[in-house]
Design an enzyme around this catalytic site. Structure first.
Site, PDB file in Angstrom:
ATOM      1  N   TRP A  89      35.878  46.047  44.373  1.00 58.97           N
ATOM      2  CA  TRP A  89      36.540  44.765  44.534  1.00 58.97           C
ATOM      3  C   TRP A  89      37.770  45.002  45.414  1.00 58.97           C
ATOM      4  O   TRP A  89      38.403  46.061  45.328  1.00 58.97           O
ATOM      5  CB  TRP A  89      36.932  44.188  43.160  1.00 58.97           C
ATOM      6  CG  TRP A  89      37.404  42.776  43.290  1.00 58.97           C
ATOM      7  CD1 TRP A  89      38.674  42.302  43.096  1.00 58.97           C
ATOM      8  CD2 TRP A  89      36.617  41.649  43.692  1.00 58.97           C
ATOM      9  NE1 TRP A  89      38.719  40.948  43.351  1.00 58.97           N
ATOM     10  CE2 TRP A  89      37.468  40.534  43.724  1.00 58.97           C
ATOM     11  CE3 TRP A  89      35.273  41.487  44.056  1.00 58.97           C
ATOM     12  CZ2 TRP A  89      37.026  39.267  44.095  1.00 58.97           C
ATOM     13  CZ3 TRP A  89      34.840  40.230  44.428  1.00 58.97           C
ATOM     14  CH2 TRP A  89      35.714  39.134  44.435  1.00 58.97           C
ATOM     15  N   SER A 186      40.683  42.200  33.345  1.00 58.58           N
ATOM     16  CA  SER A 186      40.836  40.853  33.904  1.00 58.58           C
ATOM     17  C   SER A 186      40.275  39.820  32.931  1.00 58.58           C
ATOM     18  O   SER A 186      39.241  40.062  32.307  1.00 58.58           O
ATOM     19  CB  SER A 186      40.075  40.753  35.231  1.00 58.58           C
ATOM     20  OG  SER A 186      39.947  39.392  35.618  1.00 58.58           O
ATOM     21  N   HIS A 191      34.861  35.959  33.524  1.00 54.13           N
ATOM     22  CA  HIS A 191      34.707  37.239  32.840  1.00 54.13           C
ATOM     23  C   HIS A 191      34.377  37.036  31.353  1.00 54.13           C
ATOM     24  O   HIS A 191      34.160  35.922  30.908  1.00 54.13           O
ATOM     25  CB  HIS A 191      35.983  38.069  33.027  1.00 54.13           C
ATOM     26  CG  HIS A 191      36.192  38.501  34.453  1.00 54.13           C
ATOM     27  ND1 HIS A 191      36.570  39.756  34.818  1.00 54.13           N
ATOM     28  CD2 HIS A 191      36.056  37.819  35.616  1.00 54.13           C
ATOM     29  CE1 HIS A 191      36.654  39.845  36.126  1.00 54.13           C
ATOM     30  NE2 HIS A 191      36.350  38.672  36.645  1.00 54.13           N
TER      31      HIS A 191
HETATM   32  C1  LIG Z   1      36.512  45.452  39.706  1.00 55.81           C
HETATM   33  C2  LIG Z   1      37.537  44.360  39.767  1.00 55.81           C
HETATM   34  N1  LIG Z   1      38.832  44.695  39.833  1.00 55.81           N
HETATM   35  C3  LIG Z   1      39.789  43.749  39.872  1.00 55.81           C
HETATM   36  C4  LIG Z   1      39.475  42.408  39.838  1.00 55.81           C
HETATM   37  C5  LIG Z   1      40.568  41.409  39.929  1.00 55.81           C
HETATM   38  O1  LIG Z   1      40.720  40.628  38.786  1.00 55.81           O
HETATM   39  P1  LIG Z   1      41.448  39.202  38.899  1.00 55.81           P
HETATM   40  O2  LIG Z   1      40.456  38.242  39.452  1.00 55.81           O
HETATM   41  O3  LIG Z   1      41.828  38.882  37.485  1.00 55.81           O
HETATM   42  O4  LIG Z   1      42.620  39.377  39.772  1.00 55.81           O
HETATM   43  C6  LIG Z   1      38.143  42.007  39.781  1.00 55.81           C
HETATM   44  C7  LIG Z   1      37.791  40.577  39.738  1.00 55.81           C
HETATM   45  O5  LIG Z   1      36.781  40.142  39.310  1.00 55.81           O
HETATM   46  C8  LIG Z   1      37.145  43.009  39.754  1.00 55.81           C
HETATM   47  O6  LIG Z   1      35.847  42.681  39.736  1.00 55.81           O
END
Ligand SMILES: Cc1ncc(COP(=O)(O)O)c(C=O)c1O
Length: 412
Positions: A89, A186, A191
């Site tokens: 991500w 998250s 989620h």
């Molecule tokens: C692997 C991963 N890291 C970080 C995030 C970031 O989370 P957020 O959307 O709460 O900022 C996501 C989002 O889905 C993710 O899939």
């Protein structure tokens, strides 16, 4: 019938909890955030959980804390290499780059989509600058903690984990990703639980927890467990003058951001967390139904071998359902699959970002390896897609999803 990738996930009791906050007079971070943090720490089996406003912020805060701790030597230094998966991500990677560390990309294992530790070992053997590993526990799949621990011990690596996609995923009584120095979560609405936006850092290290508490609030000391020691005893020997109690409320001891959560997020999170186990069971049922219905077709659910038996099934909590097309896919065929999914109103998407090295933002950066060095990540871009596994899907939606996916698999 529509099959969305995610649903809002808010039930009447969540909305009621949110309304109570609006009428309470305490909207910014307060006692509900404390309560949610304690509930999360208990659920995960860690000493501390510090809530922030997103999973992305959790990642940022972790690297900030490792680079610029308020007490003692930095755990990571500018330029240090951090192993990361090539299917990632963006905000797993951006803080590493933004804060002056060096991402070292590693191809993924096609059967579970996690970082491939054999390839990581080959890189470490050649690159002595590697100081940490930041694996993603992808889409609900929990990387084996023993394997990860042994790998880190053998190579003297700092272990931190991005668990933003894998709340509710366990190996025995060990939750995914909690064995290292810190891990991120998250609660974005698609989620396992939602706080609308939201996230947090789990750790067993009090200094890291306290630093994240300071980092999320401008860098000040007032939310730390040792706040009094800072003002009374000049804890790090850094104060140049005596200060009053009032002055000490504005004592800034680390570099920081404003990435605080709000009470309304925590109030919803408290309600949601109570039902997390049932959400995960439902998600697993959806994934298993889809897997069973696609047996003997060219569509294969990527479950990391977890759905085969009772002992391994809780190694996966199913944020979404990744599917591999076991067929050489020409561009028109891929388009055909997308069009059929759209025709049947089944929302779909790529697996995370596919091969992250292909993303335009990456192509602009210097010293980044070519995307072609990551054939497995490329195959994830080319041959994989994902559909929803949200616990709100009805039985009718699940039956429809299974039937239509089978139809598409048999028609291409
Ligand atoms: C692997 C991963 N890291 C970080 C995030 C970031 O989370 P957020 O959307 O709460 O900022 C996501 C989002 O889905 C993710 O899939």
């Amino acid at each position: 019938m529509k099959i969305p990738l995610a649903s809002l996930g808010l039930r009447p009791k969540d909305i009621h909890a949110a309304q109570l906050v609006l009428n309470s007079g305490q909207l910014t971070m307060g006692s509900r955030v404390d309560e949610f943090e304690q509930a999360m720490a208990k659920y995960l089996g860690v000493k501390y959980f510090v809530m922030v406003n997103s999973g992305s912020s959790a990642n940022l805060a972790i690297f900030e804390a490792l680079l610029r701790p308020s007490i003692g030597k930095p755990i990571l230094n500018i330029g240090d290499g951090v192993l990361v998966p090539a299917v990632a991500w963006p905000t797993t990677i951006w803080p590493i780059i933004q804060l002056g560390l060096t991402p070292i990309f590693v191809d993924v294992d096609l059967d579970n989509l996690a970082i491939n530790l054999k390839l990581a070992q080959e890189i470490i053997d050649m690159d002595k600058n590697t100081k940490a590993i930041f694996p993603i526990h992808p889409l609900g799949y929990s990387i084996d903690p023993d394997v990860l621990n042994n790998f880190c011990e053998k190579n003297n690596l700092i272990q931190i984990s991005d668990v933003c996609e894998s709340l509710g995923s366990w190996r025995g009584n060990i939750h995914a990703g909690i064995n290292g120095l810190a891990s991120s979560f998250s609660f974005y609405f698609s989620h396992h639980i939602t706080t609308m936006e939201g996230g947090g850092v789990a750790t067993n290290d009090l200094n890291i927890a306290d630093d994240i508490r300071a980092i999320r609030s401008h860098g000040w000391s007032r939310d730390r467990s040792d706040v009094n020691e800072w003002s009374n005893n000049n804890k790090a020997g850094l104060l140049t003058q005596n200060i009053s109690k009032n002055q000490s409320k504005f004592q800034f001891i680390t570099t920081g951001y404003n990435i605080r959560p709000m009470e309304i997020q925590a109030a919803i999170g408290i309600e949601q967390l109570k039902d997390l186990d049932s959400f995960v069971l439902r998600r697993r049922y959806i994934a298993k139904s889809v897997k069973d219905s696609l047996e003997k077709t060219v569509f294969e659910v990527i479950d990391g071998g977890t759905l085969n038996n009772k002992e391994t099934e809780n190694h996966h909590s199913w944020m979404l359902i990744p599917i591999r097309v076991n067929k050489i896919l020409t561009h028109p065929k891929r388009i055909q699959i997308d069009e059929l999914l759209e025709k049947f109103e089944i929302e779909s998407r790529p697996v995370l970002t596919g091969n992250f090295l292909n993303q335009p933002a990456m192509l602009k950066l210097k010293n980044i390896p070519a995307a072609s060095n990551f054939p497995c990540a490329q195959s994830v871009s080319d041959n994989y897609f994902m559909v929803g596994a949200h616990h709100d899907l009805t039985d009718e939606q699940i039956d429809y999803l299974c039937a239509k996916l089978k139809l598409i698999a048999e028609s291409i």
